[in-house]
Design a protein around this motif. Structure first.
Motif, PDB file in Angstrom:
ATOM      1  N   LEU A  13       0.813  -1.219   0.000  1.00  0.00           N
ATOM      2  CA  LEU A  13       0.000   0.000   0.000  1.00  0.00           C
ATOM      3  C   LEU A  13       0.847   1.270   0.000  1.00  0.00           C
ATOM      4  CD1 LEU A  13      -2.754  -1.009   2.587  1.00  0.00           C
ATOM      5  CD2 LEU A  13      -2.913  -1.018   0.097  1.00  0.00           C
ATOM      6  N   ARG A  14       2.157   1.090   0.144  1.00  0.00           N
ATOM      7  CA  ARG A  14       3.099   2.215   0.206  1.00  0.00           C
ATOM      8  C   ARG A  14       2.787   3.161   1.357  1.00  0.00           C
ATOM      9  NH1 ARG A  14       5.090   3.386  -5.921  1.00  0.00           N
ATOM     10  NH2 ARG A  14       5.257   1.206  -6.473  1.00  0.00           N
ATOM     11  N   VAL A  15       2.551   2.542   2.524  1.00  0.00           N
ATOM     12  CA  VAL A  15       2.329   3.285   3.758  1.00  0.00           C
ATOM     13  C   VAL A  15       3.219   2.680   4.840  1.00  0.00           C
ATOM     14  CG1 VAL A  15      -0.063   3.857   3.162  1.00  0.00           C
ATOM     15  CG2 VAL A  15       0.409   1.810   4.514  1.00  0.00           C
ATOM     16  N   SER A  16       3.303   3.345   5.968  1.00  0.00           N
ATOM     17  CA  SER A  16       4.064   2.802   7.092  1.00  0.00           C
ATOM     18  C   SER A  16       3.224   1.747   7.809  1.00  0.00           C
ATOM     19  CB  SER A  16       4.429   3.916   8.073  1.00  0.00           C
ATOM     20  OG  SER A  16       3.263   4.396   8.707  1.00  0.00           O
ATOM     21  N   THR A  17       3.867   0.932   8.641  1.00  0.00           N
ATOM     22  CA  THR A  17       3.116  -0.054   9.415  1.00  0.00           C
ATOM     23  C   THR A  17       2.205   0.646  10.425  1.00  0.00           C
ATOM     24  OG1 THR A  17       5.010  -0.321  10.895  1.00  0.00           O
ATOM     25  CG2 THR A  17       4.764  -1.946   9.124  1.00  0.00           C
ATOM     26  N   LYS A  18       2.598   1.817  10.889  1.00  0.00           N
ATOM     27  CA  LYS A  18       1.741   2.593  11.799  1.00  0.00           C
ATOM     28  C   LYS A  18       0.452   2.998  11.084  1.00  0.00           C
ATOM     29  CE  LYS A  18       1.862   6.573  14.890  1.00  0.00           C
ATOM     30  NZ  LYS A  18       2.706   7.633  15.454  1.00  0.00           N
ATOM     31  N   THR A  19       0.587   3.472   9.844  1.00  0.00           N
ATOM     32  CA  THR A  19      -0.593   3.832   9.049  1.00  0.00           C
ATOM     33  C   THR A  19      -1.438   2.596   8.765  1.00  0.00           C
ATOM     34  OG1 THR A  19       0.512   5.742   8.075  1.00  0.00           O
ATOM     35  CG2 THR A  19      -1.366   4.834   6.857  1.00  0.00           C
ATOM     36  N   LEU A  20      -0.788   1.475   8.535  1.00  0.00           N
ATOM     37  CA  LEU A  20      -1.512   0.226   8.297  1.00  0.00           C
ATOM     38  C   LEU A  20      -2.397  -0.112   9.497  1.00  0.00           C
ATOM     39  CD1 LEU A  20      -1.702  -2.085   6.168  1.00  0.00           C
ATOM     40  CD2 LEU A  20      -0.002  -3.286   7.542  1.00  0.00           C
ATOM     41  N   ARG A  21      -1.879   0.063  10.705  1.00  0.00           N
ATOM     42  CA  ARG A  21      -2.685  -0.168  11.916  1.00  0.00           C
ATOM     43  C   ARG A  21      -3.890   0.781  11.951  1.00  0.00           C
ATOM     44  NH1 ARG A  21       2.488  -0.655  14.189  1.00  0.00           N
ATOM     45  NH2 ARG A  21       2.406   1.464  15.013  1.00  0.00           N
ATOM     46  N   ARG A  22      -3.676   2.024  11.559  1.00  0.00           N
ATOM     47  CA  ARG A  22      -4.793   2.990  11.524  1.00  0.00           C
ATOM     48  C   ARG A  22      -5.836   2.580  10.488  1.00  0.00           C
ATOM     49  NH1 ARG A  22      -0.719   7.831  11.346  1.00  0.00           N
ATOM     50  NH2 ARG A  22      -0.273   8.079  13.553  1.00  0.00           N
ATOM     51  N   LEU A  23      -5.367   2.053   9.353  1.00  0.00           N
ATOM     52  CA  LEU A  23      -6.296   1.615   8.313  1.00  0.00           C
ATOM     53  C   LEU A  23      -7.145   0.440   8.790  1.00  0.00           C
ATOM     54  CD1 LEU A  23      -4.038   1.906   5.129  1.00  0.00           C
ATOM     55  CD2 LEU A  23      -5.880   3.435   5.868  1.00  0.00           C
ATOM     56  N   ARG A  24      -6.584  -0.404   9.646  1.00  0.00           N
ATOM     57  CA  ARG A  24      -7.380  -1.492  10.237  1.00  0.00           C
ATOM     58  C   ARG A  24      -8.557  -0.911  11.016  1.00  0.00           C
ATOM     59  NH1 ARG A  24      -2.596  -4.347  12.513  1.00  0.00           N
ATOM     60  NH2 ARG A  24      -3.443  -3.729  14.525  1.00  0.00           N
ATOM     61  N   ASP A  25      -8.303   0.190  11.719  1.00  0.00           N
ATOM     62  CA  ASP A  25      -9.381   0.835  12.481  1.00  0.00           C
ATOM     63  C   ASP A  25     -10.444   1.426  11.562  1.00  0.00           C
ATOM     64  OD1 ASP A  25      -8.058   0.201  14.822  1.00  0.00           O
ATOM     65  OD2 ASP A  25      -7.107   2.169  15.000  1.00  0.00           O
ATOM     66  N   ARG A  26     -10.061   1.688  10.308  1.00  0.00           N
ATOM     67  CA  ARG A  26     -10.997   2.261   9.324  1.00  0.00           C
ATOM     68  C   ARG A  26     -11.640   1.196   8.448  1.00  0.00           C
ATOM     69  NH1 ARG A  26      -7.900   6.370   5.987  1.00  0.00           N
ATOM     70  NH2 ARG A  26      -9.819   6.242   4.807  1.00  0.00           N
ATOM     71  N   GLY A  27     -11.393  -0.077   8.763  1.00  0.00           N
ATOM     72  CA  GLY A  27     -12.098  -1.129   8.029  1.00  0.00           C
ATOM     73  C   GLY A  27     -11.240  -2.071   7.222  1.00  0.00           C
ATOM     74  N   LEU A  28      -9.936  -1.877   7.192  1.00  0.00           N
ATOM     75  CA  LEU A  28      -9.077  -2.810   6.459  1.00  0.00           C
ATOM     76  C   LEU A  28      -9.134  -4.165   7.151  1.00  0.00           C
ATOM     77  CD1 LEU A  28      -6.955  -3.467   4.304  1.00  0.00           C
ATOM     78  CD2 LEU A  28      -5.216  -2.618   5.886  1.00  0.00           C
ATOM     79  N   ARG A  29      -9.528  -5.180   6.413  1.00  0.00           N
ATOM     80  CA  ARG A  29      -9.662  -6.518   6.975  1.00  0.00           C
ATOM     81  C   ARG A  29      -8.296  -7.154   7.174  1.00  0.00           C
ATOM     82  NH1 ARG A  29     -13.905 -10.010   3.895  1.00  0.00           N
ATOM     83  NH2 ARG A  29     -13.486 -11.268   5.710  1.00  0.00           N
ATOM     84  N   TYR A  30      -8.210  -8.025   8.171  1.00  0.00           N
ATOM     85  CA  TYR A  30      -6.969  -8.737   8.464  1.00  0.00           C
ATOM     86  C   TYR A  30      -7.293 -10.100   9.057  1.00  0.00           C
ATOM     87  CZ  TYR A  30      -7.826  -7.157  13.251  1.00  0.00           C
ATOM     88  OH  TYR A  30      -8.375  -6.919  14.471  1.00  0.00           O
ATOM     89  N   VAL A  31      -6.280 -10.942   9.132  1.00  0.00           N
ATOM     90  CA  VAL A  31      -6.422 -12.281   9.687  1.00  0.00           C
ATOM     91  C   VAL A  31      -5.613 -12.329  10.976  1.00  0.00           C
ATOM     92  CG1 VAL A  31      -5.977 -14.738   9.296  1.00  0.00           C
ATOM     93  CG2 VAL A  31      -6.653 -13.268   7.376  1.00  0.00           C
ATOM     94  N   MET A  32      -6.238 -12.803  12.057  1.00  0.00           N
ATOM     95  CA  MET A  32      -5.543 -12.954  13.330  1.00  0.00           C
ATOM     96  C   MET A  32      -5.200 -14.434  13.501  1.00  0.00           C
ATOM     97  SD  MET A  32      -4.513 -11.427  16.171  1.00  0.00           S
ATOM     98  CE  MET A  32      -5.489  -9.972  16.460  1.00  0.00           C
ATOM     99  N   LEU A  33      -3.913 -14.722  13.505  1.00  0.00           N
ATOM    100  CA  LEU A  33      -3.446 -16.094  13.692  1.00  0.00           C
ATOM    101  C   LEU A  33      -3.176 -16.341  15.171  1.00  0.00           C
ATOM    102  CD1 LEU A  33      -0.967 -16.224  10.673  1.00  0.00           C
ATOM    103  CD2 LEU A  33      -3.319 -17.045  10.752  1.00  0.00           C
ATOM    104  N   THR A  34      -2.771 -17.558  15.510  1.00  0.00           N
ATOM    105  CA  THR A  34      -2.485 -17.884  16.900  1.00  0.00           C
ATOM    106  C   THR A  34      -1.372 -16.997  17.434  1.00  0.00           C
ATOM    107  OG1 THR A  34      -0.911 -19.576  16.204  1.00  0.00           O
ATOM    108  CG2 THR A  34      -3.166 -20.303  16.635  1.00  0.00           C
ATOM    109  N   GLY A  35      -1.469 -16.682  18.698  1.00  0.00           N
ATOM    110  CA  GLY A  35      -0.460 -15.849  19.329  1.00  0.00           C
ATOM    111  C   GLY A  35      -0.571 -14.381  18.982  1.00  0.00           C
ATOM    112  N   GLY A  36      -1.693 -13.974  18.353  1.00  0.00           N
ATOM    113  CA  GLY A  36      -1.895 -12.567  18.024  1.00  0.00           C
ATOM    114  C   GLY A  36      -1.187 -12.102  16.769  1.00  0.00           C
TER     115      GLY A  36
END
Length: 70
Positions: A13-36
Motif C-alpha cells: 500500500l506504500r504506507v508505514s506499518t503505523k498507518t496500516l494499523r490505523r487503516l485497520r481501524d478504518r475497516g481494512l480486513r486482516y487475519v488474526m493467527l495464533t499468538g496474536g
C-alpha cells in the motif's frame, strides 16, 4: 490467497506499518493467527483500495467555458 506480513502489506500500500494499523481501524480486513500474529490477504488489500477509490465525475464543461456561477 496469499497472506502478507504487516511489513509486506504496508509496502504493497506504500504506507508505514503505523498507518496500516490505523487503516485497520478504518475497516481494512486482516487475519488474526495464533499468538496474536496479524496477516493481510492480498484480496482484502485490493478490496480496500477499491473501496477508497474516488469515482468523481468530470465537469460537463471545460474550465475555460464554464458558465458564470455565483
Amino acid at each position: 490467497t496469499t497472506l502478507l506480513t504487516p511489513d509486506e502489506a504496508a509496502a504493497t500500500l506504500r504506507v508505514s506499518t503505523k498507518t496500516l494499523r490505523r487503516l485497520r481501524d478504518r475497516g481494512l480486513r486482516y487475519v488474526m493467527l495464533t499468538g496474536g500474529t496479524i496477516r493481510y490477504r492480498t484480496d482484502d488489500l485490493k478490496d480496500f483500495i477499491e473501496g477508497q477509490t474516488n469515482n468523481a465525475v468530470p465537469p460537463q464543461f471545460p474550465l475555460a467555458h464554464r458558465p458564470n456561477m455565483p
